[in-house]
Design a protein around this motif. Sequence first.
Motif, PDB file in Angstrom:
ATOM      1  N   LYS A  22       0.834  -1.202   0.000  1.00 23.62           N
ATOM      2  CA  LYS A  22       0.000   0.000   0.000  1.00 23.62           C
ATOM      3  C   LYS A  22       0.874   1.260   0.000  1.00 23.62           C
ATOM      4  O   LYS A  22       0.574   2.231  -0.702  1.00 23.62           O
ATOM      5  N   ARG A  23       1.925   1.238   0.789  1.00 26.13           N
ATOM      6  CA  ARG A  23       2.834   2.403   0.848  1.00 26.13           C
ATOM      7  C   ARG A  23       3.531   2.621  -0.492  1.00 26.13           C
ATOM      8  O   ARG A  23       3.703   3.768  -0.925  1.00 26.13           O
ATOM      9  N   ILE A  24       3.909   1.546  -1.145  1.00 23.98           N
ATOM     10  CA  ILE A  24       4.544   1.673  -2.459  1.00 23.98           C
ATOM     11  C   ILE A  24       3.561   2.275  -3.459  1.00 23.98           C
ATOM     12  O   ILE A  24       3.920   3.150  -4.251  1.00 23.98           O
ATOM     13  N   GLU A  25       2.302   1.839  -3.417  1.00 25.24           N
ATOM     14  CA  GLU A  25       1.294   2.396  -4.319  1.00 25.24           C
ATOM     15  C   GLU A  25       1.124   3.903  -4.094  1.00 25.24           C
ATOM     16  O   GLU A  25       1.028   4.670  -5.053  1.00 25.24           O
ATOM     17  N   ILE A  26       1.097   4.318  -2.841  1.00 26.32           N
ATOM     18  CA  ILE A  26       0.989   5.752  -2.539  1.00 26.32           C
ATOM     19  C   ILE A  26       2.241   6.480  -3.006  1.00 26.32           C
ATOM     20  O   ILE A  26       2.169   7.577  -3.565  1.00 26.32           O
ATOM     21  N   SER A  27       3.391   5.859  -2.805  1.00 25.77           N
ATOM     22  CA  SER A  27       4.639   6.514  -3.204  1.00 25.77           C
ATOM     23  C   SER A  27       4.702   6.704  -4.719  1.00 25.77           C
ATOM     24  O   SER A  27       5.245   7.700  -5.198  1.00 25.77           O
ATOM     25  N   LYS A  28       4.129   5.770  -5.482  1.00 24.02           N
ATOM     26  CA  LYS A  28       4.098   5.923  -6.937  1.00 24.02           C
ATOM     27  C   LYS A  28       3.337   7.192  -7.317  1.00 24.02           C
ATOM     28  O   LYS A  28       3.759   7.938  -8.207  1.00 24.02           O
ATOM     29  N   LYS A  29       2.265   7.434  -6.620  1.00 27.06           N
ATOM     30  CA  LYS A  29       1.486   8.649  -6.878  1.00 27.06           C
ATOM     31  C   LYS A  29       2.296   9.896  -6.495  1.00 27.06           C
ATOM     32  O   LYS A  29       2.325  10.878  -7.235  1.00 27.06           O
ATOM     33  N   LEU A  30       2.957   9.835  -5.350  1.00 32.66           N
ATOM     34  CA  LEU A  30       3.780  10.972  -4.913  1.00 32.66           C
ATOM     35  C   LEU A  30       4.942  11.216  -5.870  1.00 32.66           C
ATOM     36  O   LEU A  30       5.299  12.365  -6.140  1.00 32.66           O
ATOM     37  N   LEU A  31       5.522  10.153  -6.388  1.00 31.57           N
ATOM     38  CA  LEU A  31       6.638  10.292  -7.326  1.00 31.57           C
ATOM     39  C   LEU A  31       6.211  10.961  -8.621  1.00 31.57           C
ATOM     40  O   LEU A  31       6.963  11.742  -9.203  1.00 31.57           O
ATOM     41  N   THR A  32       5.001  10.664  -9.073  1.00 36.12           N
ATOM     42  CA  THR A  32       4.565  11.193 -10.362  1.00 36.12           C
ATOM     43  C   THR A  32       3.851  12.533 -10.274  1.00 36.12           C
ATOM     44  O   THR A  32       3.817  13.272 -11.242  1.00 36.12           O
ATOM     45  N   GLU A  33       3.288  12.839  -9.106  1.00 34.33           N
ATOM     46  CA  GLU A  33       2.469  14.045  -9.003  1.00 34.33           C
ATOM     47  C   GLU A  33       3.061  15.152  -8.135  1.00 34.33           C
ATOM     48  O   GLU A  33       2.449  16.211  -8.003  1.00 34.33           O
ATOM     49  N   THR A  34       4.211  14.882  -7.528  1.00 36.55           N
ATOM     50  CA  THR A  34       4.846  15.902  -6.697  1.00 36.55           C
ATOM     51  C   THR A  34       6.327  15.982  -7.033  1.00 36.55           C
ATOM     52  O   THR A  34       6.865  15.138  -7.755  1.00 36.55           O
ATOM     53  N   ASN A  35       6.960  16.987  -6.482  1.00 38.18           N
ATOM     54  CA  ASN A  35       8.409  17.119  -6.605  1.00 38.18           C
ATOM     55  C   ASN A  35       9.114  16.707  -5.316  1.00 38.18           C
ATOM     56  O   ASN A  35      10.274  17.045  -5.117  1.00 38.18           O
ATOM     57  N   TYR A  36       8.411  16.011  -4.433  1.00 39.88           N
ATOM     58  CA  TYR A  36       9.032  15.561  -3.182  1.00 39.88           C
ATOM     59  C   TYR A  36      10.254  14.707  -3.501  1.00 39.88           C
ATOM     60  O   TYR A  36      10.226  13.895  -4.429  1.00 39.88           O
ATOM     61  N   SER A  37      11.272  14.876  -2.707  1.00 45.22           N
ATOM     62  CA  SER A  37      12.460  14.047  -2.884  1.00 45.22           C
ATOM     63  C   SER A  37      12.147  12.607  -2.474  1.00 45.22           C
ATOM     64  O   SER A  37      11.188  12.342  -1.734  1.00 45.22           O
ATOM     65  N   ILE A  38      12.959  11.702  -2.942  1.00 48.94           N
ATOM     66  CA  ILE A  38      12.792  10.295  -2.578  1.00 48.94           C
ATOM     67  C   ILE A  38      12.979  10.124  -1.074  1.00 48.94           C
ATOM     68  O   ILE A  38      12.246   9.362  -0.438  1.00 48.94           O
ATOM     69  N   VAL A  39      13.890  10.864  -0.497  1.00 49.13           N
ATOM     70  CA  VAL A  39      14.102  10.821   0.956  1.00 49.13           C
ATOM     71  C   VAL A  39      12.836  11.278   1.682  1.00 49.13           C
ATOM     72  O   VAL A  39      12.413  10.662   2.664  1.00 49.13           O
ATOM     73  N   SER A  40      12.207  12.347   1.199  1.00 51.50           N
ATOM     74  CA  SER A  40      10.971  12.848   1.819  1.00 51.50           C
ATOM     75  C   SER A  40       9.832  11.845   1.699  1.00 51.50           C
ATOM     76  O   SER A  40       9.093  11.619   2.664  1.00 51.50           O
TER      77      SER A  40
END
Length: 122
Positions: free
Chosen positions: A64-82
């Motif tokens: 579930k966390r990976i699925e959310i992170s995929k969205k954050l990776l594509t829709e935000t400029n948050y760093s991978i660390v963040s």
Amino acid sequence: MILNRVHDFILPSEQRALRYIENNIKKKITAKEIANYFGYSQQKLSNLFKERYHLTINQFICNKRIEISKKLLTETNYSIVSIASILQFSDSSYYIKEFKKYTNMTSKKFRENHSINIKDKI
């Protein structure tokens, strides 16, 4: 919150557990905590997840966390660390390892391949 818990008792145990995970996905949650919250043994809850999803609870939460992170990776400029921090991975190295295990690519490569260029949308 009391209304949510009362409503949760009406739902099947699986739905209650899923809702709890979704509502707390950005917090540190464990199988033991989820089981205690619903008054189950950790073994009973683990068996439910294994039977239904063929995953342990921890694998399910990580997925579930990976699925959310995929969205954050594509829709935000948050760093991978963040992103790793937001989703309660112990550190960015562990996040990258888990991301690659679930998606067969690094989070950086995923972002490069799937990010939406904001300028292209205008």
